[in-house]
Every structure is written in C-alpha cells, then in structure tokens.
Design an enzyme around this catalytic site. Structure first.
Site, PDB file in Angstrom:
ATOM      1  N   LYS A  31       7.902   1.486   3.276  1.00  0.00           N
ATOM      2  CA  LYS A  31       6.517   1.082   3.016  1.00  0.00           C
ATOM      3  C   LYS A  31       5.970   0.436   4.283  1.00  0.00           C
ATOM      4  CE  LYS A  31       5.304  -2.671   0.474  1.00  0.00           C
ATOM      5  NZ  LYS A  31       4.286  -3.384   1.271  1.00  0.00           N
ATOM      6  N   ASP A  58       0.718   1.459   2.643  1.00  0.00           N
ATOM      7  CA  ASP A  58       0.180   0.468   1.695  1.00  0.00           C
ATOM      8  C   ASP A  58      -1.031  -0.233   2.299  1.00  0.00           C
ATOM      9  OD1 ASP A  58      -0.086  -1.540  -0.227  1.00  0.00           O
ATOM     10  OD2 ASP A  58       1.684  -2.658   0.438  1.00  0.00           O
ATOM     11  N   LYS A  60      -4.150  -0.289   0.502  1.00  0.00           N
ATOM     12  CA  LYS A  60      -4.959  -0.770  -0.641  1.00  0.00           C
ATOM     13  C   LYS A  60      -6.464  -0.612  -0.414  1.00  0.00           C
ATOM     14  CE  LYS A  60      -1.615  -4.393  -1.905  1.00  0.00           C
ATOM     15  NZ  LYS A  60      -0.759  -4.452  -0.704  1.00  0.00           N
ATOM     16  N   LEU A  61      -6.910   0.650  -0.357  1.00  0.00           N
ATOM     17  CA  LEU A  61      -8.334   0.885  -0.090  1.00  0.00           C
ATOM     18  C   LEU A  61      -9.215   0.428  -1.255  1.00  0.00           C
ATOM     19  CD1 LEU A  61      -6.913   2.626   2.069  1.00  0.00           C
ATOM     20  CD2 LEU A  61      -8.769   4.254   1.836  1.00  0.00           C
ATOM     21  N   ASP A  63     -13.568   0.450  -1.544  1.00  0.00           N
ATOM     22  CA  ASP A  63     -14.895   0.535  -0.927  1.00  0.00           C
ATOM     23  C   ASP A  63     -15.728   1.473  -1.798  1.00  0.00           C
ATOM     24  OD1 ASP A  63     -17.051   0.579   0.981  1.00  0.00           O
ATOM     25  OD2 ASP A  63     -15.606   0.170   2.571  1.00  0.00           O
ATOM     26  N   ILE A  64     -16.898   1.870  -1.332  1.00  0.00           N
ATOM     27  CA  ILE A  64     -17.694   2.803  -2.140  1.00  0.00           C
ATOM     28  C   ILE A  64     -16.977   4.159  -2.148  1.00  0.00           C
ATOM     29  CG2 ILE A  64     -19.900   1.616  -1.752  1.00  0.00           C
ATOM     30  CD1 ILE A  64     -20.584   3.824   0.292  1.00  0.00           C
ATOM     31  N   PRO A  65     -17.186   4.950  -3.230  1.00  0.00           N
ATOM     32  CA  PRO A  65     -16.427   6.201  -3.371  1.00  0.00           C
ATOM     33  C   PRO A  65     -16.474   7.100  -2.139  1.00  0.00           C
ATOM     34  CG  PRO A  65     -17.576   5.722  -5.410  1.00  0.00           C
ATOM     35  CD  PRO A  65     -18.035   4.676  -4.424  1.00  0.00           C
ATOM     36  N   THR A 119      -0.363  -9.887  -7.520  1.00  0.00           N
ATOM     37  CA  THR A 119       0.441 -10.973  -8.116  1.00  0.00           C
ATOM     38  C   THR A 119      -0.071 -12.344  -7.662  1.00  0.00           C
ATOM     39  OG1 THR A 119       2.029 -10.404  -6.410  1.00  0.00           O
ATOM     40  CG2 THR A 119       2.621  -9.824  -8.656  1.00  0.00           C
ATOM     41  N   ARG A 211      12.881  -8.127   2.288  1.00  0.00           N
ATOM     42  CA  ARG A 211      13.821  -9.037   2.942  1.00  0.00           C
ATOM     43  C   ARG A 211      15.287  -8.923   2.551  1.00  0.00           C
ATOM     44  NH1 ARG A 211       9.491 -13.626   2.004  1.00  0.00           N
ATOM     45  NH2 ARG A 211       9.099 -12.122   0.333  1.00  0.00           N
TER      46      ARG A 211
HETATM   47  O1  C5P Z   1      10.602  -9.034   1.111  1.00  0.00           O
HETATM   48  P1  C5P Z   1      10.195  -8.632  -0.272  1.00  0.00           P
HETATM   49  O2  C5P Z   1      11.243  -7.817  -1.002  1.00  0.00           O
HETATM   50  O3  C5P Z   1       9.698  -9.801  -1.093  1.00  0.00           O
HETATM   51  O4  C5P Z   1       8.965  -7.662  -0.005  1.00  0.00           O
HETATM   52  C1  C5P Z   1       8.205  -7.097  -1.048  1.00  0.00           C
HETATM   53  C2  C5P Z   1       7.132  -6.219  -0.499  1.00  0.00           C
HETATM   54  O5  C5P Z   1       6.303  -5.781  -1.593  1.00  0.00           O
HETATM   55  C3  C5P Z   1       6.195  -6.892   0.493  1.00  0.00           C
HETATM   56  O6  C5P Z   1       5.752  -5.901   1.422  1.00  0.00           O
HETATM   57  C4  C5P Z   1       5.049  -7.358  -0.367  1.00  0.00           C
HETATM   58  O7  C5P Z   1       3.849  -7.447   0.333  1.00  0.00           O
HETATM   59  C5  C5P Z   1       4.974  -6.229  -1.408  1.00  0.00           C
HETATM   60  N1  C5P Z   1       4.368  -6.610  -2.675  1.00  0.00           N
HETATM   61  C6  C5P Z   1       4.819  -7.652  -3.464  1.00  0.00           C
HETATM   62  N2  C5P Z   1       4.211  -7.944  -4.647  1.00  0.00           N
HETATM   63  C7  C5P Z   1       3.148  -7.221  -5.059  1.00  0.00           C
HETATM   64  C8  C5P Z   1       2.669  -6.175  -4.292  1.00  0.00           C
HETATM   65  C9  C5P Z   1       3.306  -5.883  -3.087  1.00  0.00           C
HETATM   66  O8  C5P Z   1       5.799  -8.286  -3.117  1.00  0.00           O
HETATM   67  N3  C5P Z   1       2.604  -7.493  -6.222  1.00  0.00           N
END
Ligand code: C5P
Length: 231
Positions: A31, A58, A60-61, A63-65, A119, A211
């Site tokens: 990603k 990733d 995450k667009l 904007d207008i269609p 989140t 991570r």
């Molecule tokens: O390092 P870690 O496993 O926490 O990374 C999770 C990845 O998923 C990061 O790139 C984070 O931005 C992404 N992400 C997230 N929670 C979301 C949407 C995306 O952790 N709700």
C-alpha cells in the site's frame, strides 16, 4: 475466500521503500499512501511495479464527480491494482470514479474501494462538527451499501465490521482491514487491533499490516509468519 496481506509501505522516500522491498525475493502486495506518493510522484509506482509487486494506491479521492473521473483515468494509466475514494463524496462521485478507471485502464480495471468513516472520526466529532446525528456504525454500514450500489468493489473497514458488511453487501464485496497486530506485537497508535487469524475468521479479504512488518528486525520473517497464520 483467502485473506491476503497488503504491506503498508509507510516510508518517507523511495530510498527507504526500495531498501525494504529489496529484502523480499517474492512479490508482495504493498500500500502506497499520500506520504510516499506526494514525495516521489508516479515514479514510485514504476519502481515498485518493475520489481513485480502489486500496488494499492491509497490516495482517498474526494472531489466533484468530473474531477474524480479525470483523476482516476490518470491513476488507472499508472497500472496500479487498487485505488480508493471517500464514500462521503456520494454515489455519483463513486460511479464517476469507476468510469474514469474504465477509461484509463491498461488491461484490467483497478479495483476501487471506499473509505467509509475514518477511524479518527469519533461519535462526538460526527455530531458536533459534522452535524450528523446518525450513529457512527450505522453511517459506516450505509456508506458501504452506497459504495456497492455505485459499483465499487469493496470498503476499507475495521475487522470488527467485516461480518456486518458481508451481511449487507455480500461475501464477495471486498473488505480491506487495517489495525492488524500478530499476538504479542506492539499496538503503536492503533486502538482496536485484531490478529491476522481473527481477521481471516471474520472474512477479511485483505489485511493491511505496516509496522509489525516494516519495523521488524527481520521483515521477511515477520511477513512469512503472518502468511503462515493466514493459511
Ligand atoms: O503500521 P500499521 O500496521 O498500524 O499501519 C496501518 C496502515 O493502515 C497505515 O498505512 C494506516 O494509515 C492505514 N490505515 C489505518 N486505519 C484506517 C485506515 C488506514 O491504520 N482506518
């Protein structure tokens, strides 16, 4: 359905990202987010693709269609495998995203996934800042259904929402779930985490793991252990 791993390539520049990828002999799904893409531009996509890896871009667009359609045409022409939009942009915007992807695709149209509620959105923020009175979980489920109706392929969601979304949108509607931590590993800043095997049991299509793999002493071993847990 199998659960696949997507490694979050959360590195500040191509130097660190390439050093990480060069440890892997096998192709992995990665990603690429805003940090790396806005630093390196489309070059980073070519660099990763040349090494045989698949890409979830990733960005995450929202904007207008018409703007989203044109942007998606260009992203599809990069040959990425998955892209995403905010469901909050509405059904017309999501349908326009698919049209743009169809127009720009090289062979297969990239999959298009919706972000329902970030989140980082709290129930208080939804009510007090966005003036949305409906409960957070309900808005997320509604956004998922709207994404399906607009022709999207799935959503990014929490492992804990997978079952509900499968019931509403079907087993084949893709569920991409971050917040994954193998048993015993550090949670970092994630709050509600789940293990890879729990994600598989719930029916996640893809787990996003950053991570626990990128910061591991031996990233390849960490990746392989998660892959084993998913079997
Ligand atoms: O390092 P870690 O496993 O926490 O990374 C999770 C990845 O998923 C990061 O790139 C984070 O931005 C992404 N992400 C997230 N929670 C979301 C949407 C995306 O952790 N709700």
């Amino acid at each position: 359905m199998n659960t696949e791993i997507i490694v979050a390539l959360d590195f500040p520049s191509r130097k660190e990202a390439v050093a990480f990828l060069d440890r892997f002999q096998q192709p992995v799904y990665v990603k690429i987010g805003m940090e790396l893409f806005y630093k390196e531009g489309p070059d980073i996509i070519n660099i990763v693709k040349e090494r045989g890896h698949k890409i979830f871009l990733d960005l995450k667009l929202h904007d207008i269609p018409n703007t989203v359609k044109s942007a998606m045409r260009n992203l599809a022409s990069l040959g990425v495998d998955i892209v995403n939009v905010h469901a909050a942009g509405g059904k017309k915007m999501m349908a326009a995203a698919i049209e743009g992807l169809e127009e720009g695709k090289i062979d297969k149209r990239p999959l298009c996934i919706a972000v329902t509620q970030l989140t980082s959105t709290s129930p208080e923020m939804l009510k007090d800042e966005l003036l949305i009175e409906t409960e957070l979980a309900k808005t997320a489920a509604h956004y998922a259904l709207m994404a399906k109706e607009a022709g999207l392929d799935g959503v990014v969601c929490s492992v804990h929402e997978v079952r509900k979304i499968s019931e509403a949108c079907g087993e084949d509607f893709l569920k991409i779930t971050p917040g994954i931590r193998p048993a015993g590993s550090a949670k970092n800043d994630q709050v509600r985490v789940a293990t890879p095997s729990f994600a598989r049991e719930q029916g996640s299509s893809f787990i996003v793991v950053g991570r626990p793999i990128t910061q591991a002493g031996d990233p390849v071993k960490a990746y392989e252990e998660i892959a084993k847990e998913l079997l």
